[in-house]
Design a protein around this motif. Structure first.
Motif, PDB file in Angstrom:
ATOM      1  N   ALA A  83       0.853  -1.178   0.000  1.00  0.00           N
ATOM      2  CA  ALA A  83       0.000   0.000   0.000  1.00  0.00           C
ATOM      3  C   ALA A  83       0.895   1.235   0.000  1.00  0.00           C
ATOM      4  CB  ALA A  83      -0.898  -0.011   1.228  1.00  0.00           C
ATOM      5  N   PRO A  84       0.508   2.287  -0.710  1.00  0.00           N
ATOM      6  CA  PRO A  84       1.337   3.496  -0.743  1.00  0.00           C
ATOM      7  C   PRO A  84       1.562   4.054   0.656  1.00  0.00           C
ATOM      8  CG  PRO A  84      -0.421   3.615  -2.372  1.00  0.00           C
ATOM      9  CD  PRO A  84      -0.688   2.403  -1.532  1.00  0.00           C
ATOM     10  N   VAL A  85       2.778   4.529   0.889  1.00  0.00           N
ATOM     11  CA  VAL A  85       3.142   5.142   2.165  1.00  0.00           C
ATOM     12  C   VAL A  85       3.295   6.635   1.924  1.00  0.00           C
ATOM     13  CG1 VAL A  85       4.911   5.272   3.969  1.00  0.00           C
ATOM     14  CG2 VAL A  85       4.327   3.065   2.953  1.00  0.00           C
ATOM     15  N   SER A  86       2.563   7.433   2.680  1.00  0.00           N
ATOM     16  CA  SER A  86       2.647   8.887   2.545  1.00  0.00           C
ATOM     17  C   SER A  86       3.804   9.413   3.380  1.00  0.00           C
ATOM     18  CB  SER A  86       1.338   9.536   3.013  1.00  0.00           C
ATOM     19  OG  SER A  86       1.212   9.394   4.426  1.00  0.00           O
ATOM     20  N   PHE A  87       4.186  10.649   3.128  1.00  0.00           N
ATOM     21  CA  PHE A  87       5.230  11.293   3.927  1.00  0.00           C
ATOM     22  C   PHE A  87       4.809  11.347   5.388  1.00  0.00           C
ATOM     23  CE2 PHE A  87       7.274  15.095   5.745  1.00  0.00           C
ATOM     24  CZ  PHE A  87       8.605  14.733   5.575  1.00  0.00           C
ATOM     25  N   GLU A  88       3.547  11.683   5.621  1.00  0.00           N
ATOM     26  CA  GLU A  88       3.033  11.753   6.994  1.00  0.00           C
ATOM     27  C   GLU A  88       3.197  10.414   7.702  1.00  0.00           C
ATOM     28  OE1 GLU A  88       1.170  12.745   4.292  1.00  0.00           O
ATOM     29  OE2 GLU A  88       1.472  14.894   4.572  1.00  0.00           O
ATOM     30  N   GLN A  89       2.951   9.317   7.008  1.00  0.00           N
ATOM     31  CA  GLN A  89       3.128   7.994   7.604  1.00  0.00           C
ATOM     32  C   GLN A  89       4.604   7.687   7.840  1.00  0.00           C
ATOM     33  OE1 GLN A  89       1.012   6.004   4.429  1.00  0.00           O
ATOM     34  NE2 GLN A  89      -0.614   5.368   5.831  1.00  0.00           N
ATOM     35  N   ALA A  90       5.461   8.060   6.901  1.00  0.00           N
ATOM     36  CA  ALA A  90       6.889   7.763   7.011  1.00  0.00           C
ATOM     37  C   ALA A  90       7.533   8.472   8.203  1.00  0.00           C
ATOM     38  CB  ALA A  90       7.618   8.139   5.720  1.00  0.00           C
ATOM     39  N   VAL A  91       7.048   9.676   8.526  1.00  0.00           N
ATOM     40  CA  VAL A  91       7.653  10.452   9.615  1.00  0.00           C
ATOM     41  C   VAL A  91       6.710  10.585  10.814  1.00  0.00           C
ATOM     42  CG1 VAL A  91       9.187  11.728   8.067  1.00  0.00           C
ATOM     43  CG2 VAL A  91       6.940  12.684   8.644  1.00  0.00           C
ATOM     44  N   ALA A  92       5.720   9.725  10.889  1.00  0.00           N
ATOM     45  CA  ALA A  92       4.694   9.828  11.941  1.00  0.00           C
ATOM     46  C   ALA A  92       5.268   9.848  13.351  1.00  0.00           C
ATOM     47  CB  ALA A  92       3.681   8.698  11.804  1.00  0.00           C
ATOM     48  N   GLY A  93       6.339   9.161  13.611  1.00  0.00           N
ATOM     49  CA  GLY A  93       6.910   9.107  14.957  1.00  0.00           C
ATOM     50  C   GLY A  93       7.948  10.175  15.248  1.00  0.00           C
ATOM     51  N   PHE A  94       8.121  11.144  14.355  1.00  0.00           N
ATOM     52  CA  PHE A  94       9.191  12.128  14.525  1.00  0.00           C
ATOM     53  C   PHE A  94       9.055  12.918  15.825  1.00  0.00           C
ATOM     54  CE2 PHE A  94      12.599  14.874  13.451  1.00  0.00           C
ATOM     55  CZ  PHE A  94      13.278  14.274  12.411  1.00  0.00           C
ATOM     56  N   ALA A  95       7.848  13.261  16.226  1.00  0.00           N
ATOM     57  CA  ALA A  95       7.642  14.060  17.445  1.00  0.00           C
ATOM     58  C   ALA A  95       8.059  13.297  18.702  1.00  0.00           C
ATOM     59  CB  ALA A  95       6.191  14.504  17.555  1.00  0.00           C
ATOM     60  N   ARG A  96       8.240  11.966  18.583  1.00  0.00           N
ATOM     61  CA  ARG A  96       8.685  11.132  19.708  1.00  0.00           C
ATOM     62  C   ARG A  96      10.044  10.483  19.425  1.00  0.00           C
ATOM     63  NH1 ARG A  96       4.009   9.899  17.955  1.00  0.00           N
ATOM     64  NH2 ARG A  96       4.575   7.824  17.257  1.00  0.00           N
ATOM     65  N   CYS A  97      10.651  10.840  18.311  1.00  0.00           N
ATOM     66  CA  CYS A  97      11.922  10.235  17.865  1.00  0.00           C
ATOM     67  C   CYS A  97      11.783   8.725  17.743  1.00  0.00           C
ATOM     68  CB  CYS A  97      13.075  10.626  18.785  1.00  0.00           C
ATOM     69  SG  CYS A  97      13.508  12.371  18.668  1.00  0.00           S
ATOM     70  N   GLU A  98      10.629   8.271  17.303  1.00  0.00           N
ATOM     71  CA  GLU A  98      10.379   6.854  17.043  1.00  0.00           C
ATOM     72  C   GLU A  98      10.278   6.687  15.537  1.00  0.00           C
ATOM     73  OE1 GLU A  98       6.896   5.808  19.311  1.00  0.00           O
ATOM     74  OE2 GLU A  98       7.925   6.136  21.210  1.00  0.00           O
ATOM     75  N   LEU A  99      11.407   6.333  14.921  1.00  0.00           N
ATOM     76  CA  LEU A  99      11.516   6.295  13.465  1.00  0.00           C
ATOM     77  C   LEU A  99      12.099   4.972  12.995  1.00  0.00           C
ATOM     78  CD1 LEU A  99      12.930   9.881  13.490  1.00  0.00           C
ATOM     79  CD2 LEU A  99      10.675   9.242  12.606  1.00  0.00           C
ATOM     80  N   PRO A 100      11.399   3.876  13.248  1.00  0.00           N
ATOM     81  CA  PRO A 100      11.978   2.556  12.970  1.00  0.00           C
ATOM     82  C   PRO A 100      12.276   2.283  11.500  1.00  0.00           C
ATOM     83  CG  PRO A 100       9.654   2.361  13.497  1.00  0.00           C
ATOM     84  CD  PRO A 100      10.046   3.789  13.767  1.00  0.00           C
ATOM     85  N   GLY A 101      11.587   2.886  10.564  1.00  0.00           N
ATOM     86  CA  GLY A 101      11.827   2.597   9.150  1.00  0.00           C
ATOM     87  C   GLY A 101      12.688   3.626   8.453  1.00  0.00           C
ATOM     88  N   LEU A 102      13.125   4.658   9.160  1.00  0.00           N
ATOM     89  CA  LEU A 102      13.902   5.715   8.521  1.00  0.00           C
ATOM     90  C   LEU A 102      15.399   5.508   8.738  1.00  0.00           C
ATOM     91  CD1 LEU A 102      11.828   8.963   9.141  1.00  0.00           C
ATOM     92  CD2 LEU A 102      11.930   7.518   7.113  1.00  0.00           C
ATOM     93  N   TYR A 103      15.968   4.698   7.864  1.00  0.00           N
ATOM     94  CA  TYR A 103      17.406   4.462   7.852  1.00  0.00           C
ATOM     95  C   TYR A 103      17.751   3.791   6.531  1.00  0.00           C
ATOM     96  CZ  TYR A 103      16.203  -0.387   8.925  1.00  0.00           C
ATOM     97  OH  TYR A 103      15.662  -1.649   8.877  1.00  0.00           O
ATOM     98  N   ILE A 104      19.019   3.828   6.207  1.00  0.00           N
ATOM     99  CA  ILE A 104      19.505   3.139   5.009  1.00  0.00           C
ATOM    100  C   ILE A 104      19.903   1.730   5.432  1.00  0.00           C
ATOM    101  CG2 ILE A 104      21.256   3.093   3.186  1.00  0.00           C
ATOM    102  CD1 ILE A 104      19.273   5.422   2.915  1.00  0.00           C
ATOM    103  N   ASP A 105      19.322   0.735   4.781  1.00  0.00           N
ATOM    104  CA  ASP A 105      19.646  -0.663   5.057  1.00  0.00           C
ATOM    105  C   ASP A 105      21.078  -0.911   4.579  1.00  0.00           C
ATOM    106  OD1 ASP A 105      20.004  -3.518   4.409  1.00  0.00           O
ATOM    107  OD2 ASP A 105      17.900  -3.690   5.011  1.00  0.00           O
ATOM    108  N   LEU A 106      21.951  -1.300   5.482  1.00  0.00           N
ATOM    109  CA  LEU A 106      23.361  -1.484   5.136  1.00  0.00           C
ATOM    110  C   LEU A 106      23.570  -2.602   4.122  1.00  0.00           C
ATOM    111  CD1 LEU A 106      24.983  -1.012   8.664  1.00  0.00           C
ATOM    112  CD2 LEU A 106      24.823   0.650   6.805  1.00  0.00           C
ATOM    113  N   GLU A 107      22.684  -3.572   4.110  1.00  0.00           N
ATOM    114  CA  GLU A 107      22.817  -4.696   3.185  1.00  0.00           C
ATOM    115  C   GLU A 107      22.437  -4.313   1.756  1.00  0.00           C
ATOM    116  OE1 GLU A 107      20.846  -8.998   3.159  1.00  0.00           O
ATOM    117  OE2 GLU A 107      21.833  -8.485   5.059  1.00  0.00           O
ATOM    118  N   THR A 108      21.341  -3.557   1.613  1.00  0.00           N
ATOM    119  CA  THR A 108      20.858  -3.208   0.277  1.00  0.00           C
ATOM    120  C   THR A 108      21.300  -1.825  -0.185  1.00  0.00           C
ATOM    121  OG1 THR A 108      18.814  -2.197   1.078  1.00  0.00           O
ATOM    122  CG2 THR A 108      18.769  -4.590   0.650  1.00  0.00           C
TER     123      THR A 108
END
Length: 168
Positions: free
Chosen positions: A39-64
């Motif tokens: 399902a499409p992911v919006s910017f709001e969804q991608a950064v939803a945890g920013f106000a709590r510094c909870e950003l589990p999907g915001l990183y570069i995967d070292l393997e890929t």
């Protein structure tokens, strides 16, 4: 007042002085069939945890070498700046009413995330206080990595940066 930790993190990662890659620009990533099927992911969804510094999907995967969040591939985003610690994407998005020009995410385990706003510090504080109930000033929570800190952009006083220094 800038917090020492946030200022040191920005200086250490070179966020404010990021350099373009020395090699030819990377081609825009093509969404993989798996990313296209999600399902499409919006910017709001991608950064939803920013106000709590909870950003589990915001990183570069070292393997890929690609961002973990499907948002980047689904929107065909390629980095506009890189350092040895951060990958920065130039965007035209909004975060709680503020215009976002860049999003910096770690490409190592270096715990820094940053949203660059095309709004001065006073405007950003007022807007975020109205929408999120916080001005994101330096605090124990920002030092502990459970809330971001809002700083004036040292390169341009008409802009501001929301920084998370979350430890993993």
């Amino acid at each position: 007042m800038e917090s020492f930790i946030a200022a040191a993190a920005l200086a250490a990662c070179g966020c404010s002085q990021a350099k373009l890659p020395a090699a030819a620009p990377a081609p825009k990533p093509v969404a993989s069939p798996a990313a296209q099927a999600q399902a499409p992911v919006s910017f709001e969804q991608a950064v939803a945890g920013f106000a709590r510094c909870e950003l589990p999907g915001l990183y570069i995967d070292l393997e890929t070498g690609q961002p973990a969040s499907p948002y980047f591939a689904q929107h065909g985003l390629a980095p506009c700046e890189t350092t040895d610690k951060l990958t920065t994407y130039c965007l035209k998005e909004r975060f709680h009413g503020l215009p976002v020009a860049k999003l910096a995410i770690p490409n190592t385990t270096f715990p820094v995330f940053a949203l660059y706003f095309d709004a001065d510090l006073a405007t950003a504080r007022k807007t975020l206080n109205h929408s999120l109930g916080s001005q994101f000033k330096a605090s124990r929570k920002s030092r502990d990595g459970v809330a971001p800190e809002l700083l004036a952009d040292p390169q341009d006083g008409k802009k501001s940066i929301l920084v998370c220094t979350k430890e993993f």
